[in-house]
Write a protein that holds these residues in place. Structure first.
Motif, PDB file in Angstrom:
ATOM      1  N   GLU A  33      -4.227   4.449  13.577  1.00  0.00           N
ATOM      2  CA  GLU A  33      -4.902   5.267  12.673  1.00  0.00           C
ATOM      3  C   GLU A  33      -4.145   6.364  12.091  1.00  0.00           C
ATOM      4  N   THR A  34      -2.556   6.605  12.681  1.00  0.00           N
ATOM      5  CA  THR A  34      -1.943   7.825  11.981  1.00  0.00           C
ATOM      6  C   THR A  34      -0.962   7.360  11.109  1.00  0.00           C
ATOM      7  N   TRP A  35      -0.523   7.831  10.166  1.00  0.00           N
ATOM      8  CA  TRP A  35       0.402   7.630   9.133  1.00  0.00           C
ATOM      9  C   TRP A  35       1.345   6.757   9.687  1.00  0.00           C
ATOM     10  N   HIS A  36       2.183   7.630  10.710  1.00  0.00           N
ATOM     11  CA  HIS A  36       3.464   7.040  11.323  1.00  0.00           C
ATOM     12  C   HIS A  36       3.154   5.521  12.079  1.00  0.00           C
ATOM     13  N   GLY A  37       2.069   5.529  12.719  1.00  0.00           N
ATOM     14  CA  GLY A  37       1.516   4.393  13.374  1.00  0.00           C
ATOM     15  C   GLY A  37       1.491   3.121  12.302  1.00  0.00           C
ATOM     16  N   ILE A  38       0.606   3.373  11.210  1.00  0.00           N
ATOM     17  CA  ILE A  38       0.368   2.590   9.961  1.00  0.00           C
ATOM     18  C   ILE A  38       1.640   2.056   9.540  1.00  0.00           C
ATOM     19  N   VAL A  39       2.511   3.065   9.095  1.00  0.00           N
ATOM     20  CA  VAL A  39       3.877   2.601   8.614  1.00  0.00           C
ATOM     21  C   VAL A  39       4.693   1.870   9.320  1.00  0.00           C
ATOM     22  N   ASP A  40       4.714   1.980  10.756  1.00  0.00           N
ATOM     23  CA  ASP A  40       5.519   1.154  11.589  1.00  0.00           C
ATOM     24  C   ASP A  40       4.949  -0.171  11.532  1.00  0.00           C
ATOM     25  N   LEU A  68       0.883  -1.257   0.023  1.00  0.00           N
ATOM     26  CA  LEU A  68       0.205   0.002   0.011  1.00  0.00           C
ATOM     27  C   LEU A  68       0.885   1.219   0.094  1.00  0.00           C
ATOM     28  N   VAL A  69       0.444   2.349  -0.964  1.00  0.00           N
ATOM     29  CA  VAL A  69       1.308   3.497  -0.844  1.00  0.00           C
ATOM     30  C   VAL A  69       0.441   4.477  -0.499  1.00  0.00           C
ATOM     31  N   LEU A  70       0.320   5.097   0.817  1.00  0.00           N
ATOM     32  CA  LEU A  70      -0.577   6.123   1.346  1.00  0.00           C
ATOM     33  C   LEU A  70       0.036   7.307   1.351  1.00  0.00           C
ATOM     34  N   ALA A  71      -1.233   8.297   1.280  1.00  0.00           N
ATOM     35  CA  ALA A  71      -0.804   9.667   1.292  1.00  0.00           C
ATOM     36  C   ALA A  71      -0.437   9.881   2.778  1.00  0.00           C
ATOM     37  N   THR A  72       0.532  10.783   3.106  1.00  0.00           N
ATOM     38  CA  THR A  72       1.077  11.209   4.581  1.00  0.00           C
ATOM     39  C   THR A  72      -0.259  12.066   5.237  1.00  0.00           C
ATOM     40  N   THR A  73      -0.921  12.542   4.542  1.00  0.00           N
ATOM     41  CA  THR A  73      -1.888  13.404   5.363  1.00  0.00           C
ATOM     42  C   THR A  73      -3.358  12.999   5.201  1.00  0.00           C
ATOM     43  N   ALA A  74      -4.186  12.792   6.079  1.00  0.00           N
ATOM     44  CA  ALA A  74      -5.468  12.384   6.223  1.00  0.00           C
ATOM     45  C   ALA A  74      -6.439  13.247   5.283  1.00  0.00           C
ATOM     46  N   ASP A  75      -7.262  12.385   4.685  1.00  0.00           N
ATOM     47  CA  ASP A  75      -8.414  12.887   4.060  1.00  0.00           C
ATOM     48  C   ASP A  75      -9.426  13.590   5.278  1.00  0.00           C
ATOM     49  N   ALA A  76     -10.101  14.668   4.759  1.00  0.00           N
ATOM     50  CA  ALA A  76     -11.155  15.403   5.473  1.00  0.00           C
ATOM     51  C   ALA A  76     -12.038  14.459   6.069  1.00  0.00           C
ATOM     52  N   ARG A  77     -12.464  13.448   5.274  1.00  0.00           N
ATOM     53  CA  ARG A  77     -13.295  12.503   5.996  1.00  0.00           C
ATOM     54  C   ARG A  77     -12.754  11.424   6.986  1.00  0.00           C
TER      55      ARG A  77
END
Length: 155
Positions: A131-138, A83-92
């Motif tokens: 739920e955070t980008w860092h948490g998910i990547v870890d 999965l390649v994810l955006a680093t910032t959360a979507d407004a939703r």
């Protein structure tokens, strides 16, 4: 087991009710077609649940047009999630999926279960509770993690 097709269908529609009826701490982990772990459910109920999941999988349970669904992946040796994810959360809420790499766990999942496929633009709400980008990547990078519980959203 020796359930009739009709009983199987009835159980498939009853999965959500079974899960709702389960005692509060019970979490249902869908491990694969017809496999489930449901701590806190007694054996008979667990078996019914497994049959129901098998029936759902066979009948092509599908990701919603809009809403959330869960995907469970078992890590294969040296398998990357892909999965390649955006680093910032979507407004939703959730992190948008930028792309999915070929020959990875997600690519395999998408090929095996097209109805539950994750696509570009879907949002990843959580991976193993992170739920955070860092948490998910870890979590995704941790070689000791044997399975990934992914909560995704669309629409």
């Amino acid at each position: 087991g020796g359930m009739s097709a009709e009983v199987e269908r009835t159980h498939a529609t009853g999965v959500a009710e079974l899960i709702k009826a389960a005692p509060e701490p019970a979490r249902v982990w869908v491990l694969g077609p017809g496999e489930a772990e449901a701590p806190g459910l007694e054996e008979g109920t667990r078996r019914v649940l497994c049959g129901a999941i098998a029936a759902c999988n066979a009948g092509g349970a599908a990701a919603p047009e809009s809403g959330e669904w869960e995907v469970t992946l078992q890590r294969k040796a040296a398998g990357k999630i892909g999965l390649v994810l955006a680093t910032t959360a979507d407004a939703r809420g959730g992190l948008p999926v930028r792309s999915i790499r070929p020959d990875t766990l997600i690519a395999d999942h998408n090929a095996a279960k097209p109805a539950l496929a994750l696509k570009e633009g879907d949002r990843i709400m959580a991976v193993n509770g992170q739920e955070t980008w860092h948490g998910i990547v870890d979590v995704m990078k941790d070689p000791t993690v044997a399975s990934f519980q992914i909560r995704a959203a669309r629409g």
